[in-house]
Design an enzyme around this catalytic site. Sequence first.
Site, PDB file in Angstrom:
ATOM      1  N   SER A 135       0.505  -1.204  -0.351  1.00 28.38           N
ATOM      2  CA  SER A 135       0.097  -0.250  -0.284  1.00 28.38           C
ATOM      3  C   SER A 135       0.640   1.022  -0.090  1.00 28.38           C
ATOM      4  O   SER A 135       2.104   1.341   0.715  1.00 28.38           O
ATOM      5  CB  SER A 135      -0.481   0.193   1.454  1.00 28.38           C
ATOM      6  OG  SER A 135      -1.346   1.490   1.476  1.00 28.38           O
ATOM      7  N   TYR A 148      -3.208  -1.471  10.005  1.00 31.86           N
ATOM      8  CA  TYR A 148      -3.447  -2.014   8.488  1.00 31.86           C
ATOM      9  C   TYR A 148      -1.683  -1.357   7.588  1.00 31.86           C
ATOM     10  O   TYR A 148      -1.529  -1.529   7.261  1.00 31.86           O
ATOM     11  CB  TYR A 148      -4.699  -1.104   7.618  1.00 31.86           C
ATOM     12  CG  TYR A 148      -4.552  -1.312   6.451  1.00 31.86           C
ATOM     13  CD1 TYR A 148      -4.958  -2.664   5.603  1.00 31.86           C
ATOM     14  CD2 TYR A 148      -4.024  -0.074   5.482  1.00 31.86           C
ATOM     15  CE1 TYR A 148      -4.479  -2.646   4.366  1.00 31.86           C
ATOM     16  CE2 TYR A 148      -3.514  -0.411   4.630  1.00 31.86           C
ATOM     17  CZ  TYR A 148      -4.267  -1.503   3.827  1.00 31.86           C
ATOM     18  OH  TYR A 148      -4.528  -1.759   2.270  1.00 31.86           O
TER      19      TYR A 148
END
Length: 240
Positions: A135, A148
Site C-alpha cells: 500500500s 493496517y
Amino acid sequence: MRLDGKTVLVTGGTDGIGAQLIRQLRAKGAVVIASGRNAERIAATRADGFEVIAADLSTPAGVDALVAGLGDRPIDILVNNAGVGTNYDFRSGEVDLAGAEATYYLNLHAPTLLIARLLPVLKARPEAMIVNVTSGLALAPNAGSPVYCASKAGLRSYTLAIRAQLKGTGITVVEALPPMVDTQMTAGRGSNKLSAPECARQIVQGMERGSETINVGMVKVLQLVHSISPALARSIMIRF
C-alpha cells in the site's frame, strides 16, 4: 514477463482488486487460480469459470487449506493480494484487538508463510514471480488505520529483504503499492478513490514489464515526495 500460459495464484481473488486481477490476467492468457473466504463470492467467481480454493488466510488453517488445495501443481506467479483492515483508533475508543490480530495474520503472516511454502515450486519454474500487494501507506502511515499501515509496512520490508536473497534465482520479487481503491473494504471512507479495474490494470502492466516496484495511481506522487523527504511524506499522510 510474458503472462500467456503462466499459472498464477491470486489470494483474495474473489473481491476488490483481486477480482479484477484474475479477470485481467485471464485475458492475458494466464491460467488463474484464486483463493477466497466468502462463500457467496466464491460461488460467483466459480460461476465465471475460475478455479477458487476456499481458504481464510487470517488463520493458520487457511494457509494450510490453500497449500493443500494446490497440491503438486506448478505455480509460476504468486500474487499475495488478500488484505483487510480493522478498527483501531484510541481517539474514538474503537480498538478491535481480535481484528488487529486477524489483520496482522492476513496481511503479513500469511504472505510470508505462502512464499516459504511455495518457494520450491517457484524455483523449479524457468521463470517465476512473487507479487506482494502492499500500500502507499507502507511508505507513510495515516493516523486512522495504524494496524493496517503497520502490517503493510512489514510486508514491504519483507519484500525488499527477500528480493535481495532471491537475486539470481530466476524469481522476480515485486511490490505493488496501490493508493486508496474503491472496494468493499474502503466503502464510506475517503474520496477520489482509484477504481479497482484501473488499479489491477496498472499492476498487470507492471508485471508484464518485470518491474520490481509498481507504484499505482497517486502513489507515484507519494513515492516521489518520499524519495525527496520521508519526513514530509509522513507529515502529509499522518493527518488522514
